[in-house]
Motif scaffolding. Structure first.
Motif, short mmCIF file in Angstrom:
data_model
loop_
_atom_site.label_atom_id
_atom_site.label_comp_id
_atom_site.label_asym_id
_atom_site.label_seq_id
_atom_site.Cartn_x
_atom_site.Cartn_y
_atom_site.Cartn_z
N VAL A 187 -19.83 8.43 10.42
CA VAL A 187 -20.09 7.11 10.99
C VAL A 187 -18.94 6.64 11.89
O VAL A 187 -19.17 5.97 12.90
CB VAL A 187 -20.38 6.08 9.88
CG1 VAL A 187 -19.14 5.82 9.01
CG2 VAL A 187 -20.90 4.78 10.47
N GLU A 188 -17.70 7.01 11.56
CA GLU A 188 -16.58 6.59 12.40
C GLU A 188 -16.62 7.28 13.76
O GLU A 188 -16.13 6.73 14.76
CB GLU A 188 -15.25 6.89 11.71
CG GLU A 188 -15.03 6.13 10.41
CD GLU A 188 -14.94 4.62 10.61
OE1 GLU A 188 -14.72 4.17 11.75
OE2 GLU A 188 -15.11 3.89 9.60
N LEU A 189 -17.20 8.48 13.81
CA LEU A 189 -17.34 9.19 15.08
C LEU A 189 -18.48 8.64 15.92
O LEU A 189 -18.52 8.88 17.13
CB LEU A 189 -17.59 10.69 14.83
CG LEU A 189 -16.49 11.47 14.11
CD1 LEU A 189 -16.92 12.92 13.91
CD2 LEU A 189 -15.18 11.40 14.89
N PHE A 190 -19.40 7.91 15.31
CA PHE A 190 -20.56 7.37 16.01
C PHE A 190 -20.40 5.87 16.25
O PHE A 190 -19.77 5.46 17.22
CB PHE A 190 -21.84 7.69 15.22
CG PHE A 190 -22.08 9.17 15.04
CD1 PHE A 190 -21.60 10.09 15.95
CD2 PHE A 190 -22.79 9.65 13.96
CE1 PHE A 190 -21.81 11.46 15.80
CE2 PHE A 190 -23.02 11.00 13.79
CZ PHE A 190 -22.53 11.91 14.70
N SER A 191 -20.95 5.03 15.39
CA SER A 191 -20.84 3.59 15.63
C SER A 191 -19.39 3.12 15.56
O SER A 191 -19.02 2.15 16.24
CB SER A 191 -21.70 2.80 14.63
OG SER A 191 -21.40 3.15 13.30
N GLY A 192 -18.56 3.78 14.76
CA GLY A 192 -17.15 3.42 14.73
C GLY A 192 -16.52 3.54 16.10
O GLY A 192 -15.75 2.66 16.54
N THR A 193 -16.84 4.62 16.81
CA THR A 193 -16.33 4.82 18.16
C THR A 193 -16.95 3.83 19.14
O THR A 193 -16.26 3.28 20.01
CB THR A 193 -16.60 6.26 18.63
OG1 THR A 193 -15.94 7.18 17.74
CG2 THR A 193 -16.10 6.49 20.04
N ASN A 208 -25.28 -1.20 16.86
CA ASN A 208 -24.33 -0.29 16.22
C ASN A 208 -23.49 -1.01 15.17
O ASN A 208 -23.09 -0.40 14.17
CB ASN A 208 -23.44 0.37 17.28
CG ASN A 208 -24.10 1.59 17.89
OD1 ASN A 208 -24.09 2.67 17.31
ND2 ASN A 208 -24.68 1.41 19.06
N GLN A 209 -23.22 -2.29 15.38
CA GLN A 209 -22.50 -3.07 14.37
C GLN A 209 -23.30 -3.11 13.07
O GLN A 209 -22.74 -2.92 11.98
CB GLN A 209 -22.27 -4.49 14.88
CG GLN A 209 -21.51 -5.39 13.91
CD GLN A 209 -20.06 -4.97 13.76
OE1 GLN A 209 -19.28 -5.07 14.72
NE2 GLN A 209 -19.68 -4.50 12.59
N GLU A 210 -24.60 -3.32 13.19
CA GLU A 210 -25.45 -3.38 12.01
C GLU A 210 -25.60 -2.01 11.35
O GLU A 210 -25.56 -1.89 10.12
CB GLU A 210 -26.82 -3.94 12.39
CG GLU A 210 -27.74 -4.21 11.21
CD GLU A 210 -27.22 -5.27 10.25
OE1 GLU A 210 -27.65 -5.29 9.09
OE2 GLU A 210 -26.37 -6.10 10.67
N LEU A 211 -25.74 -0.97 12.17
CA LEU A 211 -25.85 0.38 11.62
C LEU A 211 -24.57 0.77 10.88
O LEU A 211 -24.61 1.36 9.81
CB LEU A 211 -26.15 1.39 12.74
CG LEU A 211 -27.55 1.33 13.34
CD1 LEU A 211 -27.65 2.22 14.56
CD2 LEU A 211 -28.61 1.73 12.31
N ILE A 215 -24.52 1.75 6.94
CA ILE A 215 -24.12 3.11 6.52
C ILE A 215 -22.90 3.05 5.61
O ILE A 215 -22.84 3.77 4.60
CB ILE A 215 -23.85 3.99 7.76
CG1 ILE A 215 -25.18 4.26 8.49
CG2 ILE A 215 -23.19 5.31 7.35
CD1 ILE A 215 -25.02 4.87 9.87
N LYS A 216 -21.93 2.20 5.92
CA LYS A 216 -20.75 2.09 5.06
C LYS A 216 -21.13 1.61 3.66
O LYS A 216 -20.54 2.02 2.67
CB LYS A 216 -19.73 1.13 5.68
CG LYS A 216 -19.11 1.63 6.97
CD LYS A 216 -18.34 2.94 6.80
CE LYS A 216 -17.01 2.73 6.11
NZ LYS A 216 -16.21 4.00 6.08
N SER A 217 -22.16 0.76 3.60
CA SER A 217 -22.59 0.26 2.29
C SER A 217 -23.41 1.30 1.52
O SER A 217 -23.48 1.23 0.29
CB SER A 217 -23.43 -1.02 2.46
OG SER A 217 -24.71 -0.72 3.03
#
Length: 222
Positions: A187-193, A208-211, A215-217
Motif C-alpha cells: 500500500v505504501e508503494l501505491f496510495s502511499g506514493t 486514494n486517501q480512502e483506499l 487497506i491499513k485498517s
C-alpha cells in the motif's frame, strides 16, 4: 533484498527489479549505482498461489529498458539476448518511464480496489462500484504523472484497462493475495506514493486517501 545481493554484484552485473511501484530502481541505484540498473515492470500475469499450488492462464512478461526515452543501451541488448536464449517472455521498451508510470497507475487502481472490495479480476472487469472506484483511483495518478514529467493520458488508461480485460476473471492481484495470507501489503508503494506526491504538488487524491485508510485498517486481520 538490496543488502542480500551484495556479494553477487560485480563489475558486469545488471539488476532488474520486478517490484511494483515507481521507487525500487532508485533505491537500488543509491546502493549499487544507476549504471547497473535497468527499469522493468512485470505485467499480464494472473497467477493465484494457494499453499504450494500456483494456477494461471497468463504467464505474463517482463518489460524492460533504459531510463532515457529512445535509448537502447548495450545492457538492454544483453538482457534481451539473455531472455531470448532462456525463452523468458519479454518486451524491450524504449519509453520505460511511461511504461513504469502506466503500470503504477494500473496497480493503484486494480490491486487496491480488489483488496478493499474483496473481489477477483472478474469483479473489476464488469461495470459496478468496484470498477468505478478503480478507474477513479487510476485517474488521480494522471495529474501527478504530468507534474513528474512522464504524462499519462486517457489513452494510456484505456491501454491498461485492456491489459486488465485480458486476465483470467478468477485471478487476484498480488496485494489481495498478500492480505489474505496475513502479509504486509504494498500500500505504501501505491496510495502511499500517490498521497505523498499529491502533498508535494498541492493536489487532492480523495479516492486514494480512502483506499489507503481502508487497506491499513484491513492489514493483518483474520
Amino acid at each position: 533484498a538490496i543488502s542480500a545481493i551484495k556479494n553477487h554484484v560485480g563489475d558486469h552485473t545488471i539488476i532488474l527489479s520486478a517490484l511494483n511501484g515507481i521507487s525500487s530502481e532508485g533505491m537500488i541505484g543509491e546502493v549499487y549505482g544507476m549504471d547497473k540498473v535497468l527499469y522493468c515492470v512485470a505485467q499480464g500475469m494472473d497467477g493465484v498461489k494457494a499453499g504450494n499450488q500456483l494456477t494461471y492462464d497468463h504467464m505474463g512478461m517482463l518489460c524492460f529498458g533504459d531510463g532515457e526515452a529512445g535509448v537502447i543501451s548495450d545492457k538492454t541488448r544483453a538482457v534481451e539476448a539473455f531472455f531470448e536464449k532462456t525463452q523468458l517472455p519479454h518486451e524491450m521498451e524504449t519509453d520505460m518511464m511511461k511504461r513504469l508510470w502506466g503500470k503504477f497507475m494500473m496497480n493503484v487502481g486494480v490491486n487496491q480496489t480488489a483488496s478493499v472490495y474483496l473481489c477477483n479480476y472478474g469483479g473489476l472487469q464488469q461495470e459496478g462500484a468496484a470498477r468505478e472506484t478503480m478507474m477513479a483511483a487510476m485517474r488521480e495518478v494522471i495529474p501527478l504523472s504530468e507534474k513528474e514529467g512522464y504524462p499519462l493520458t486517457e489513452e494510456d488508461l484505456s491501454y491498461w484497462l485492456g491489459v486488465l480485460g485480458s486476465l483470467r476473471p478468477e485471478g487476484k492481484p498480488s496485494m489481495q493475495q498478500d492480505m489474505e495470507g496475513g502479509k504486509s501489503t504494498e500500500v505504501e508503494l501505491f496510495s502511499g506514493t500517490v498521497l505523498a506526491l499529491a502533498r508535494k504538488y498541492g493536489l487532492e487524491a480523495p479516492v486514494n486517501q480512502e483506499l489507503y485508510k481502508k487497506i491499513k485498517s484491513m492489514e493483518f486481520l483474520d
